[in-house]
Enzyme design. Structure first.
Site, mmCIF file in Angstrom:
data_model
loop_
_atom_site.group_PDB
_atom_site.id
_atom_site.type_symbol
_atom_site.label_atom_id
_atom_site.label_comp_id
_atom_site.label_asym_id
_atom_site.label_seq_id
_atom_site.Cartn_x
_atom_site.Cartn_y
_atom_site.Cartn_z
ATOM 1 N N ILE A 1 4.989 4.622 -2.880
ATOM 2 C CA ILE A 1 6.151 4.012 -3.526
ATOM 3 C C ILE A 1 5.738 2.944 -4.544
ATOM 4 O O ILE A 1 6.230 2.957 -5.683
ATOM 5 C CB ILE A 1 7.131 3.440 -2.492
ATOM 6 C CG1 ILE A 1 7.649 4.546 -1.570
ATOM 7 C CG2 ILE A 1 8.286 2.744 -3.183
ATOM 8 C CD1 ILE A 1 8.328 5.698 -2.270
ATOM 9 N N ILE B 1 0.834 -1.196 0.000
ATOM 10 C CA ILE B 1 0.000 0.000 0.000
ATOM 11 C C ILE B 1 0.869 1.247 0.000
ATOM 12 O O ILE B 1 1.884 1.301 0.691
ATOM 13 C CB ILE B 1 -0.910 0.009 1.252
ATOM 14 C CG1 ILE B 1 -1.872 -1.184 1.207
ATOM 15 C CG2 ILE B 1 -1.693 1.300 1.381
ATOM 16 C CD1 ILE B 1 -2.689 -1.352 2.469
ATOM 17 N N GLY B 2 0.485 2.261 -0.780
ATOM 18 C CA GLY B 2 1.129 3.559 -0.642
ATOM 19 C C GLY B 2 1.710 4.134 -1.917
ATOM 20 O O GLY B 2 1.519 3.618 -3.016
ATOM 21 N N ILE C 1 8.827 1.526 7.984
ATOM 22 C CA ILE C 1 8.937 2.732 8.799
ATOM 23 C C ILE C 1 10.402 2.995 9.113
ATOM 24 O O ILE C 1 10.887 4.119 8.998
ATOM 25 C CB ILE C 1 8.102 2.602 10.081
ATOM 26 C CG1 ILE C 1 6.607 2.596 9.712
ATOM 27 C CG2 ILE C 1 8.420 3.728 11.067
ATOM 28 C CD1 ILE C 1 5.677 2.326 10.878
ATOM 29 N N GLU D 1 -1.829 -8.834 -2.838
ATOM 30 C CA GLU D 1 -2.913 -8.756 -1.862
ATOM 31 C C GLU D 1 -3.840 -7.587 -2.159
ATOM 32 O O GLU D 1 -5.019 -7.616 -1.856
ATOM 33 C CB GLU D 1 -2.367 -8.647 -0.451
ATOM 34 C CG GLU D 1 -1.726 -7.317 -0.137
ATOM 35 C CD GLU D 1 -1.076 -7.306 1.224
ATOM 36 O OE1 GLU D 1 -1.237 -6.298 1.923
ATOM 37 O OE2 GLU D 1 -0.398 -8.284 1.582
#
Length: 432
Positions: free
Chosen positions: A215, A212-213, A309, A234
């Site tokens: 990048i 997710i996100g 993170i 996924e």
């Protein structure tokens, strides 16, 4: 075929004090029903909401909700409930996404009610779970009470999530737009550099998984010159659609459901929701299948692209917390990192900016106290930042540290060099 719809208050009368209620997640979050349920705080008590990742405005931050027996037990934390999960009336279950259905099936999280959002019944009476099959399919099978929010704006998505309306205990009609998120708007110069670095690792005929996100979306923007890519992931968002339209994604060389995009949920803008609607090119499947590493490894050249993170100098990946603050979740990162590493020609990749938006290094001497390790240093392979790519697999601790420092932000390399010296060189000097 005559279908009866209840009003929300009547349908939610099926929820009793003490129930554990599964809430459908991502773009399929049944916000109308959920907010109506939260409004019953004080009338019903000791309700546990079990969810994976919710989107859209949820009216939880009210005294009656948090003081009258609504507890959230999250399996993956999203921004709209993050403070709730980290408060006294919330908590988080660390679990691989692939194993969540087993929690329901084996009774470790026994469900009393499932609240889902579905597409309207077709002429044969079949609805679909729309944009999110993941663990919702199992939840509908295991919960004795299933309340469906039927939304004409929910796309009809092929795959496992096809359910006859007769399997629902109650149905509520609600015509409302799905929550939307456009990751491409956040793609900046740093993301583009990372996208180019990661794209250089992807071969023609590879099978892609994107986390997710921003990048992953930036990576997809760099793949227009590739050929015959496949997708087994996924989740996916808008970034895949142009590659399908250009013929870059064909799925011809996949071994698992060749010719089809395989996914567990879809999250993005109306563009991708329209793309998956009644589209046999896309199969939305049970996450226990999609994220099974034994299934993933059957595909050739699996490239798993996930983020983090922070990462310490030995290769430990924290992707779900900031110290003790639960930020997101384990999700499917390890499912696909392991599956890709076992795939013939596979490449597990962690891609991330070298610093946070406030300038803090994501490559650190030690993880923050209380931080969770999602991908262990035994599972880590490729790490990509805007400053390059390194492969930690098979490298010793000292070699890993040197490699990671080489792709850290220049402003932080001196501190990392000092930490390297303290951990390795100073120790050796003392031994001598």
């Amino acid at each position: 075929m005559e279908i009866h719809y209840e009003n929300a208050d009547t349908a939610l009368g099926l929820v009793k004090s003490g129930d554990r209620v599964f809430v459908h997640g991502s773009a399929a979050t049944p916000r109308f029903l959920l907010n109506k349920l939260l409004a019953k705080a004080g009338i019903i008590k000791n309700i546990e909401l079990t969810c994976i990742s919710t989107y859209g405005e949820i009216e939880w931050n009210r005294p009656k909700v948090i003081n009258n027996g609504f507890f959230i037990n999250s399996l993956f934390v999203s921004s709209n409930v993050r403070e709730w999960v980290n408060g006294r009336n919330g908590n988080y279950v660390p679990v691989f996404l692939s194993e969540i259905p087993a929690l329901f099936e084996e009774g470790l999280l026994r469900l009393d009610v499932a609240m889902v959002q579905v597409s309207p019944p077709d002429r044969h009476g079949y609805c679909t779970l729309g944009t999110s099959v993941d663990a919702a399919l199992c939840a509908t099978r295991m919960a004795p009470v299933v309340i469906a929010q039927v939304n004409p704006q929910m796309p009809r998505v092929m795959g496992d999530g096809i359910i006859h309306y007769s399997e629902f205990t109650a149905m509520v009609w609600e015509d409302s737009p799905l929550p939307e998120i456009d990751y491409s708007l956040e793609v900046d110069e740093t993301a583009i550099k990372i996208g180019k670095n990661v794209a250089s690792l992807i071969e023609d005929e590879a099978t892609l998984q994107m986390g997710i996100g921003t990048i992953p979306d930036a990576v997809l923007q760099q793949l227009s010159g590739h050929k015959d890519l496949g997708v087994h992931t996924e989740m996916f968002s808008d970034g895949l659609v142009p590659l399908v339209e250009k013929g870059v994604i064909t799925n011809e060389y996949k071994k698992v459901q060749p010719g089809r995009i395989v996914t567990s949920f879809i999250l993005g803008t109306r563009k991708v929701y329209d793309f998956v609607n009644d589209n046999p090119f896309v199969n939305c499947m049970n996450v226990a299948f999609v994220n099974d590493s034994d299934v993933i490894r059957r595909n050739p050249k699996v490239v798993a692209i996930n983020s983090a993170i922070e990462i310490d100098l030995t290769g430990q990946i924290c992707a779900d917390s900031i110290g003790t603050f639960q930020y997101s979740g384990i999700g499917g990162q390890m499912d696909f990192m392991r599956g890709a590493s076992l795939s013939e020609g596979g490449k597990p990749i962690i891609a991330m900016p070298s610093i946070t938006r406030t300038g803090i290094s994501r490559i650190v001497p030690f993880l923050k106290p209380g931080a969770g390790v999602v991908t262990t240093r035994g599972h880590v392979h490729y790490i990509a930042t805007e400053f390059g790519i390194v492969n930690l697999y098979g490298r010793n601790m000292e070699q890993r540290a040197r490699l990671l420092i080489s792709i850290a932000h220049p402003d932080h390399r001196a501190v990392l060099e000092q930490a390297y010296y303290e951990r390795f060189r100073k120790l050796y000097a003392e031994v001598k």
